[in-house]
Enzyme design. Structure first.
Site, PDB file in Angstrom:
ATOM      1  N   HIS A  19     -12.894   3.532 -12.660  1.00 55.14           N
ATOM      2  CA  HIS A  19     -11.916   3.330 -11.581  1.00 55.14           C
ATOM      3  C   HIS A  19     -10.484   3.432 -12.120  1.00 55.14           C
ATOM      4  O   HIS A  19      -9.595   4.004 -11.490  1.00 55.14           O
ATOM      5  CB  HIS A  19     -12.181   1.955 -10.937  1.00 55.14           C
ATOM      6  CG  HIS A  19     -11.160   1.554  -9.924  1.00 55.14           C
ATOM      7  ND1 HIS A  19     -10.564   0.314  -9.930  1.00 55.14           N
ATOM      8  CD2 HIS A  19     -10.609   2.218  -8.870  1.00 55.14           C
ATOM      9  CE1 HIS A  19      -9.713   0.249  -8.926  1.00 55.14           C
ATOM     10  NE2 HIS A  19      -9.723   1.380  -8.271  1.00 55.14           N
ATOM     11  N   GLU A  22      -9.519   7.000 -12.629  1.00 52.12           N
ATOM     12  CA  GLU A  22      -9.151   7.602 -11.325  1.00 52.12           C
ATOM     13  C   GLU A  22      -7.661   7.352 -11.031  1.00 52.12           C
ATOM     14  O   GLU A  22      -6.927   8.251 -10.649  1.00 52.12           O
ATOM     15  CB  GLU A  22     -10.049   7.011 -10.227  1.00 52.12           C
ATOM     16  CG  GLU A  22      -9.636   7.354  -8.801  1.00 52.12           C
ATOM     17  CD  GLU A  22      -9.596   6.144  -7.882  1.00 52.12           C
ATOM     18  OE1 GLU A  22      -8.516   5.835  -7.327  1.00 52.12           O
ATOM     19  OE2 GLU A  22     -10.651   5.482  -7.724  1.00 52.12           O
ATOM     20  N   HIS A  23      -7.189   6.129 -11.260  1.00 56.48           N
ATOM     21  CA  HIS A  23      -5.768   5.800 -11.071  1.00 56.48           C
ATOM     22  C   HIS A  23      -4.884   6.641 -11.995  1.00 56.48           C
ATOM     23  O   HIS A  23      -3.863   7.165 -11.593  1.00 56.48           O
ATOM     24  CB  HIS A  23      -5.520   4.320 -11.404  1.00 56.48           C
ATOM     25  CG  HIS A  23      -5.814   3.375 -10.285  1.00 56.48           C
ATOM     26  ND1 HIS A  23      -4.877   2.510  -9.777  1.00 56.48           N
ATOM     27  CD2 HIS A  23      -6.947   3.141  -9.577  1.00 56.48           C
ATOM     28  CE1 HIS A  23      -5.419   1.773  -8.812  1.00 56.48           C
ATOM     29  NE2 HIS A  23      -6.679   2.135  -8.671  1.00 56.48           N
ATOM     30  N   GLU A  93      -0.363   0.760 -15.335  1.00 52.50           N
ATOM     31  CA  GLU A  93      -1.372   0.975 -14.289  1.00 52.50           C
ATOM     32  C   GLU A  93      -2.527  -0.023 -14.374  1.00 52.50           C
ATOM     33  O   GLU A  93      -3.190  -0.277 -13.376  1.00 52.50           O
ATOM     34  CB  GLU A  93      -1.873   2.421 -14.326  1.00 52.50           C
ATOM     35  CG  GLU A  93      -2.551   2.891 -13.040  1.00 52.50           C
ATOM     36  CD  GLU A  93      -1.712   2.763 -11.761  1.00 52.50           C
ATOM     37  OE1 GLU A  93      -2.312   2.648 -10.680  1.00 52.50           O
ATOM     38  OE2 GLU A  93      -0.457   2.754 -11.846  1.00 52.50           O
ATOM     39  N   GLU A 100      -4.902  -4.699  -7.344  1.00 59.48           N
ATOM     40  CA  GLU A 100      -5.900  -4.262  -6.356  1.00 59.48           C
ATOM     41  C   GLU A 100      -7.057  -5.270  -6.321  1.00 59.48           C
ATOM     42  O   GLU A 100      -7.543  -5.654  -5.252  1.00 59.48           O
ATOM     43  CB  GLU A 100      -6.413  -2.868  -6.741  1.00 59.48           C
ATOM     44  CG  GLU A 100      -7.408  -2.283  -5.762  1.00 59.48           C
ATOM     45  CD  GLU A 100      -7.845  -0.862  -6.120  1.00 59.48           C
ATOM     46  OE1 GLU A 100      -8.726  -0.351  -5.424  1.00 59.48           O
ATOM     47  OE2 GLU A 100      -7.310  -0.274  -7.088  1.00 59.48           O
TER      48      GLU A 100
END
Length: 907
Positions: A19, A22-23, A93, A100
């Site tokens: 994940h 992906e960011h 990030e 999130e």
């Protein structure tokens, strides 16, 4: 681009790496090293970008104006060729991923999903935590001497291989041209010949079955989830056994499980179908929202479910039910509405990982082979030996002994052997469960009406004291579908918290009464809804026109003969009470949006006053209220699609006859002078209003800010200036506030339109800074952006204008989209059906100096005309900052709102 790699591939001890990658791919590449330049390019050319990670997929997608496809694809391809993951960006990030995850910590769907995974075999990757957080991506790796960035690059190099990727490009050019474009852009993706990942075995071992798990949710309400491991439907997608089984178990018509549970007053909703699945494993789930009484009868509810499954197992899988489903699915496929291009490519790229090429478009949407054996096989897997029951309720607080590690959910586990469940089945009440009757709503006449007048805008067909009818034939989509809106304007409906709540109860009861009969219409592709709105209530209908009249007559008949059934009134009241009580568990940014609306809109009532009103209501209050509300009614109607003008007129005339003109009619006309208008509070120029409040849920650590800049009321020139400013500023705001400063996962700039009053709003949710500080960051961004705007080259200005023009020229995809625009003009009373054409003409004349002047007058920090409203929600981490702001005197040119309602009255 679908990459056949997901969180199942996360290395042990680095949860969330897939994940996180992906960011990271959004940041920069060797060819385009400027950070966020991909997202900036897409945003400035009328498009949007996103991505998601699941167990075995990571999917990246964008859409963009047609003439920008070449450059956009080139930037996109670099994700998979030579991304740059700088140490600085990597560290920043991780904070976005952590934010999130913070956002999800108090969300029941996330918590319960992880609990189901937690209670599975440790050796299966289904057990993993997929999102990642600061601990898993920064703290733990460091402790083990691992460098997260090195692990990230290693994961990318070893997993992201061309043979594991599926690409879909959807464009206006010929296929040959698109193919040439793709070959030139994507030819450099490395193929390291990585074998397809597969994860054999089922997540559940025998110890994970025959269990009853009691869990404590965040929100009020009782939920029962019954799960079984089954053979994945995808292995028999041509036969579609799960579609057949879920159609029956999830049915809501007479004789169905839900019909019986509802009659007993035990359930508010029921859903059935395949849940989490892959090619190797799958779960079939039945999710029931229980009432308080249903919660006390949990064993009977499970008993009735197993009794219904037994009925299905012994009924011999009738073929007529499959034929009905096939007819519905085939019609649905042939007349499927065009969807937004980005949705379309995401679906197909995901299908390419799973299905053979000839089925990439249709996938499993049309089961074409009837196989009683496949259906029976699924039914035979739904046994008491094979079951997992998850039962969620606040009433279990203090009665649990275990805690799920990632979200902190409290739970306990009990064994429920089949012998116990057999007793539940035997003791359940003896109710008449049976298979559904044939569906009368399946469309048979799919012919297109021949309408003489080909108008591009709606026209008013008729107007009386009671109603007005707008009509728009389908001149674009050529599908056998209609779209109908009917707004019942009743000034009494929203005149107080009590009347607002009573109107809501009335519409919910209507939907409740219609459900047994009209559920079949939904199954067959004819959707309906009755909902309260600002000025009364609204009936919506969309779908195949063939049986529309039958359904609409039923809905209107129920309004005309409405009676209050005391047992259903009690259930609806209970449902609504829980809804209000759960208000405090909304995300802080949602609480900010709610407070903003409460401050700006006249005739809006606070949730706690509505809850207080609801708790005192009884059935007779609704019986008294309804005739009073309907005694002043005007119906605004919009009929669009495959329907002739004469038919639309006769439908409305018939409705008037029933509701207004018969001896027993409940409705009477509303004089024109008494029509309501929506009024919005006008803020003071040169003044900053701020409203600080504590987050209603003290456990929530997130704070949020809504910084609203009110600008003007509906005006053509100002509208396009605002839209253009939003296009130019949206990506820089996201880049600065989220990517660079990492204030939080939610950090965005968007336009706001309250009944024609336009403005801009920044929305940020953060654990890093308190709302007052976030406010300062917004102002700092505006100071930076001012320089960018003043220095913008003419070519870039022109390119942004053209991008906005292209967005306005984009055709509607389906009748819902077209109708949403025209209905908006009708319901707002503006009737500017040619708005888009007029805006394009205004944009073509626009000069850069006008945009700068607009910014300097209305948006720039310290602009004399500027009107600001800052809504500040303080989370648990910032309680002391809240105490400080409410005790400090307001800064110069600022005014603190202490009481929303006296403020509203004073404007």
């Amino acid at each position: 681009m679908n990459v056949s790699v997901g969180y199942f591939c996360d290395p042990d001890g680095m949860e969330g790496l897939a994940h996180f990658l992906e960011h990271m791919l959004f940041y920069a590449s060797e060819k385009y090293p400027i950070e966020d330049s991909y997202s900036k390019y897409i945003a400035e050319h009328g498009g949007s970008t996103n991505a998601f990670t699941t167990s075995e997929h990571t999917n990246f997608y964008f859409d963009v104006n047609n003439d920008s496809l070449d450059d956009a694809l080139d930037r996109f391809a670099q994700f998979f060729i030579k991304p740059l993951m700088s140490p600085d960006a990597t560290l920043r990030e991780i904070k976005a991923v952590d934010s999130e995850n913070q956002k999800n910590l108090l969300s029941d769907p996330w918590r319960m999903s992880q609990l189901q995974k937690h209670l599975c075999s440790n050796n299966h990757p289904y057990h993993k935590f997929s999102t990642g957080n600061w601990d898993t991506l920064e703290v733990k790796p460091k402790e083990k001497g691992l460098d997260t960035r090195a692990e990230l690059i290693n994961f990318y190099d070893s997993h992201y291989s061309a043979n594991l990727m599926q690409l879909v490009v959807y464009g206006k050019e010929s296929l040959d041209n698109i193919q040439t474009l793709v070959e030139s852009k994507f030819c450099d993706i490395k193929n390291v010949g990585r074998k397809h990942f597969s994860f054999a075995g089922h997540p559940c071992s025998s110890k994970d079955l025959q269990i009853l798990v009691k869990a404590v949710p965040i929100k009020q309400g009782h939920t029962l989830r019954i799960l079984w491991p089954i053979t994945p439907n995808v292995r028999h997608y041509k036969e579609g056994p799960c579609k057949y089984v879920s159609h029956l178990i999830g049915h809501e018509g007479e004789g169905s499980l839900f019909y019986i549970l509802k009659k007993l007053g035990w359930a508010m909703s029921l859903e059935a179908g395949e849940g989490d699945w892959s090619y190797e494993f799958s779960f079939f789930s039945v999710v029931i929202q229980l009432t308080d009484v249903g919660h006390e009868h949990m064993e009977d509810v499970v008993g009735l479910l197993f009794r219904y499954i037994t009925l299905l197992q012994t009924s011999g899988t009738p073929k007529w039910i499959f034929d009905e489903l096939l007819a519905i699915c085939e019609t649905g496929f042939h007349y499927r509405d065009k969807s937004p291009p980005s949705n379309y490519v995401v679906n197909i790229s995901s299908n390419m990982q799973i299905f053979p090429p000839e089925d990439w478009l249709i996938a499993s949407s049309v089961p074409s082979k009837f196989s009683p054996d496949a259906i029976q096989k699924v039914l035979n897997e739904l046994t008491t030996e094979n079951v997992r029951i998850f039962w969620e309720s606040k009433l279990f607080e203090g009665h649990t002994d275990l805690t799920e590690p990632w979200y902190g959910t409290s739970y306990c586990v009990e064994a429920v052997p089949p012998s116990i469940m057999q007793k539940w089945v035997e003791n359940a009440p003896n109710e008449d469960l049976h298979l559904p009757k044939p569906n009368i709503f399946i469309p048979t006449d799919l012919s297109l009406k021949n309408v003489e007048e080909k108008t591009s805008f709606p026209c008013m067909l008729r107007k009386t004291l009671f109603s007005r009818l707008w009509y728009k034939p389908d001149t674009m989509f050529f599908t056998p579908k209609v779209f109908i809106k009917m707004d019942f304007h009743c000034p009494l409906s929203n005149s107080s918290p009590e009347s607002s709540v009573l109107t809501d109860v009335f519409t919910r009861l209507l939907m409740d009464y219609l459900n047994d009969y009209a559920y079949d219409a939904e199954v067959a592709g004819l959707y309906y809804a009755v909902r309260p709105n600002d000025t009364g209530f609204q009936v919506t209908m969309v779908g195949y026109n063939d049986k529309m009249r039958t359904l609409l007559d039923t809905v209107i008949g129920k309004i005309a003969d409405f009676e209050v059934k005391i047992d259903r009134f009690s259930v609806i009241k209970e449902t609504m009470t829980k809804g209000y009580e759960n208000f405090k568990f909304r995300q802080p940014y949602q609480q900010a949006m709610y407070n903003c609306t409460l401050i700006l809109e006249e005739q809006t009532w606070p949730w706690d006053e509505e809850l207080a009103a609801l708790s005192n209501l009884e059935a007779r209050n609704l019986e008294d209220f309804l005739p009073r509300m309907l005694a002043k009614t005007f119906i605004e109607c919009y009929f669009a699609g495959n329907i002739e003008p004469s038919e639309a007129e006769s439908v409305v005339q018939h409705i008037e006859g029933i509701l207004f003109n018969s001896s027993t009619s409940v409705c009477k006309s509303l004089p024109p002078s008494q029509h309501l208008t929506k009024r919005i509070v006008k803020l003071e120029r040169g003044l900053r209003y701020y409203y600080p409040a504590m987050c209603l849920n003290q456990q929530d650590e997130n704070s949020s800010l809504l910084h609203y800049i009110q600008i003007h009321q509906d005006d053509l020139k100002q509208n396009v200036l605002l839209q253009l400013l939003a296009v130019v500023a949206k990506q820089p705001a996201f880049h600065q506030l989220r990517s660079v400063e990492q204030l939080g996962y939610i950090a965005l700039l968007r336009q706001r339109n309250d009944s024609g009053v336009r403005g801009l709003q920044f929305i940020i949710q953060s654990t890093v800074k308190d709302p007052s500080n976030l406010d300062a960051r917004v102002e700092a961004f505006l100071n930076m952006f001012e320089v960018t705007l003043h220095e913008m080259p003419d070519a870039e200005f022109k390119s942004n204008v053209n991008a906005l023009i292209d967005m306005k020229r984009e055709k509607y995809k389906n009748i819902r989209e077209e109708s949403a625009f025209f209905w908006g003009e009708i319901s707002q009373g503006t009737l500017k059906f040619d708005r888009k054409e007029a805006e394009i003409a205004a944009l073509e004349e626009l000069k850069k100096e006008e945009l700068i002047e607009f910014f300097d007058n209305h948006v720039k920090v310290g602009a004399p005309e500027k009107k600001i409203l800052s809504i500040q929600i303080y989370g648990g981490l910032h309680a002391s900052e809240y105490e400080k702001i409410v005790h400090d005197a307001p800064p110069p040119h600022s005014h603190r709102i202490t009481d929303i309602f006296s403020f509203r009255r004073s404007r």
